[in-house]
Design a protein around this motif. Sequence first.
Motif, PDB file in Angstrom:
ATOM      1  N   HIS A   1      -1.580   0.189   1.746  1.00  0.00           N
ATOM      2  CA  HIS A   1      -0.709   0.456   2.562  1.00  0.00           C
ATOM      3  C   HIS A   1      -0.338   0.797   2.893  1.00  0.00           C
ATOM      4  CE1 HIS A   1       3.192  -2.209   4.011  1.00  0.00           C
ATOM      5  NE2 HIS A   1       2.612  -2.813   4.675  1.00  0.00           N
ATOM      6  N   LEU A   2       0.285   1.335   4.460  1.00  0.00           N
ATOM      7  CA  LEU A   2       0.672   2.465   5.062  1.00  0.00           C
ATOM      8  C   LEU A   2       0.626   3.824   4.225  1.00  0.00           C
ATOM      9  CD1 LEU A   2       4.630   0.974   4.709  1.00  0.00           C
ATOM     10  CD2 LEU A   2       2.514   0.834   7.329  1.00  0.00           C
ATOM     11  N   GLY A   3      -0.796   4.335   4.379  1.00  0.00           N
ATOM     12  CA  GLY A   3      -1.264   5.449   3.617  1.00  0.00           C
ATOM     13  C   GLY A   3      -1.566   5.316   2.719  1.00  0.00           C
ATOM     14  N   ASN A   4      -0.422   3.989   1.774  1.00  0.00           N
ATOM     15  CA  ASN A   4      -1.269   4.590   0.053  1.00  0.00           C
ATOM     16  C   ASN A   4      -2.231   3.382  -0.519  1.00  0.00           C
ATOM     17  OD1 ASN A   4       1.425   6.088  -0.881  1.00  0.00           O
ATOM     18  ND2 ASN A   4       2.170   4.572   1.228  1.00  0.00           N
ATOM     19  N   LEU A   5      -3.075   3.364  -1.215  1.00  0.00           N
ATOM     20  CA  LEU A   5      -3.437   3.171  -2.430  1.00  0.00           C
ATOM     21  C   LEU A   5      -2.005   1.680  -3.312  1.00  0.00           C
ATOM     22  CD1 LEU A   5      -5.833   1.360  -3.196  1.00  0.00           C
ATOM     23  CD2 LEU A   5      -6.452   3.395  -5.350  1.00  0.00           C
ATOM     24  N   VAL A   6      -2.340   0.747  -3.060  1.00  0.00           N
ATOM     25  CA  VAL A   6      -1.493   0.025  -3.745  1.00  0.00           C
ATOM     26  C   VAL A   6      -2.016  -0.613  -5.126  1.00  0.00           C
ATOM     27  CG1 VAL A   6      -0.349  -1.736  -2.727  1.00  0.00           C
ATOM     28  CG2 VAL A   6      -0.117  -0.650  -1.630  1.00  0.00           C
ATOM     29  N   GLU A   7      -2.579  -0.631  -4.889  1.00  0.00           N
ATOM     30  CA  GLU A   7      -3.089  -1.628  -6.486  1.00  0.00           C
ATOM     31  C   GLU A   7      -5.085  -1.926  -6.706  1.00  0.00           C
ATOM     32  OE1 GLU A   7      -2.052  -5.376  -6.829  1.00  0.00           O
ATOM     33  OE2 GLU A   7      -2.931  -5.754  -9.204  1.00  0.00           O
ATOM     34  N   GLU A   8      -5.902  -1.354  -6.986  1.00  0.00           N
ATOM     35  CA  GLU A   8      -7.167  -1.037  -7.257  1.00  0.00           C
ATOM     36  C   GLU A   8      -7.434  -2.204  -8.314  1.00  0.00           C
ATOM     37  OE1 GLU A   8     -10.987   0.841  -8.726  1.00  0.00           O
ATOM     38  OE2 GLU A   8      -8.461   0.989  -9.713  1.00  0.00           O
ATOM     39  N   GLY A   9      -8.731  -2.535  -8.066  1.00  0.00           N
ATOM     40  CA  GLY A   9      -8.934  -3.514  -9.996  1.00  0.00           C
ATOM     41  C   GLY A   9     -10.048  -4.329  -9.297  1.00  0.00           C
TER      42      GLY A   9
END
Lengths: 457, 295
Positions: free
Chosen positions: B264-272
């Motif tokens: 979101h907005l250039g960020n990796l918010v969450e991953e799993g």
Amino acid sequence: MADHFAAVLNPPSDGSAERLARIRAGLKSRHAREWRFRAYGIAATAAAIAFVVILFAMIFAKGLPAFWQAKMDLDVFFDPAIVKVEPKPVQQEGQSAADYRKAVLDWERAVTLVNWNRVIEAAVRAKAPGFQIDTRQVLTVVETNERFVLRDMFVENPGLLGQTVPVRMLASANVDNWLKGTIDRSLPDAQQQLRDQARGLADQLYADGTIGMRFAWNIFVNVDSRSAPAAAGLAGAFVGSLYMMLVVILLSVPIGVMAAIYLEEFASKGRITDFIEVNINNLAAVPSIVFGVFGAAVFINWFHLPLSAPIVGGLVLTLMTLPTIIIATRASLRAVPPSLRAAALGLGASRTQMVFHHVLPVTFPGIMTATIIGVAHAIGETAPLLLIGMNAFVASVPATPFDQSAALPVQIYLWQGNENRNFFEARTSAAIIVLLALMLSLNAMAIYLRRRLERRM
Amino acid sequence: MTDLSTSETKPETIPMHMTSGSAIIESSELGKGKTVRTPDKENRPVRVKARDVSVFYGPKQALFDVSIDIPAKAVTAFIGPSGCGKSTFLRCLNRMNDTIEGCRVTGQIELDGSDIHDRDLDVVELRARVGMVFQKPNPFPKSIFENVAYGPKIHGLARSKSELEGIVESSLRRASLWEEVKDRLHEPGTGLSGGQQQRLCIARAIAVSPEVILMDEPCSALDPIATAKIEELIDELKQNFTIVIVTHSMQQAARVSQRTAFFHLGNLVEEGPTDTIFTSPKEKRTQDYITGRFG
């Protein structure tokens, strides 16, 4: 305006009926505007087509008659009383090649000194027995260089001595004018090009079919001529233009396409590329005569290339064509969808492989079109050629691009300025037709090639 | 949307990536021996490792310090709203961003433990190892055979014509396109339907036998039936390839992937693991996106 928006945003409660009425009220003027615009478009197209039709009609109306010119069918008697020469020498036992050659040349010189005009005069008189006309007037009916035709026939075949052979000879330009009516027949004798007797002879020979309007092959096989305008042809100019075209294609296509590919695909975008791009666009707008000055200064004065040679003309025209080809090639490279480049690069193709395997093949039709436009433009260009000496009178077909030569557009310019207006007006238009035919066949070839390449892809 | 307004204006204040992912990555040092757990409960070796990857388009930063591990022989999905940087990050993985004027990538990306920005690693070699399938099917305007054979040809993978034909056939079979095109291999690839074209592009990518296949919204231009076919194909391909797929469709991510990363907005918010992301996301923004509150 605000009221209008308010009405749109807050439609009155009685709603759709009024809205529809408003839309309908505007419809009529909208349709009228559309119709008017179409009418303008049709008018503009019609005007353009009309001009083209007028141009072509004028050129063809003037030029086509020139392809048929007055020729006379004579029975030429190689009279031994006039052609008084030794038999052609044969190589003697023990005679050296040089001596033999000298003997032949001496014999040919003797043949040249024969008064061939008397042979011609006799042949003409034989066609109109009893016609009262003096020798000088007889000879004004036949083109002046026909005596050389007879000489060459005899040199070729000395066995003609004492024989009578049918020969088709060119009537002089003045006879052609007289018979075609391109000179006013009612002018007084003093203003006519032909004297009274010669006009009468021409009329009589034309009436009995000795003189007829025959297809003018000489336009295609002869070179330009001043002393014998009826024999003047385009062969030299045609070959000269062909050589220039060859030089232009061989130089401007590889250089232009490579430059375009480098600028579009490899060069990093920056100030230098922008600067180059601006200057290429500027070059495309430089008046062609400036290229002529450049060519004279650089290719002739500096590199000492020969004057009036197709190689110099070709180089100058190459410079003129390059910007066209670069700009058009870059435009067609830019039109290649980025997805095609991405596909190739994503597969691990190098940039060069991407360009040569994928981008270039799909831009090929565009490059072809660019080349044809450029070359067609170049071949019709006259101004720069005047400055490198191609307006010289050259009466020979160039054997190589380094020989002196005429060029088709310059030939048109020279003939347009010829003092025998009555005769050369038509011939100028004929030359224009030849130039147009050359261009159209080039275009047709390009379209054919493009179709084939497109189908193959 | 309203509760996101602050994070939109100040993206750098967002709690950093991998809050849940890092819990799953085993605690051993990041490196070759590391494994990543996927929903099928197997630990898989890490094939691609990214650390602090940022991307700039000119002065504008499009991606902020993304770090992620991508497991081998599994499907990793990148999801997120338009313009979130997921495609940008995908293109970092085979350095396709190099081809974009003014684009700058910082950070470290390793493929099987070797840095892809290393000077000794040729970008041509990298792209032979990391293949790519694009959003819009983009077959070359050449025959079907030529399309598939092109990669092996330029990389010199086939020693003979028959070997090349073998590669083309097996690639088309693996892309489950063989039966449909075997009788018209020499007709132009552009004459196929959209779904067939995309499968041709997949066949073209796997003909080079890459280790990783990147797919940038491969189904967004296709109808549902063609999409189903491609998804089925992706499921089969993960037996042999590491697949990274960017998708707009959360259902697609749920269907095909083992791991999911939300951008979101250039960020990796969450991953799993995909099931975790979809059933119990740690981040509120992930939950909002998945439940359709924005995006």
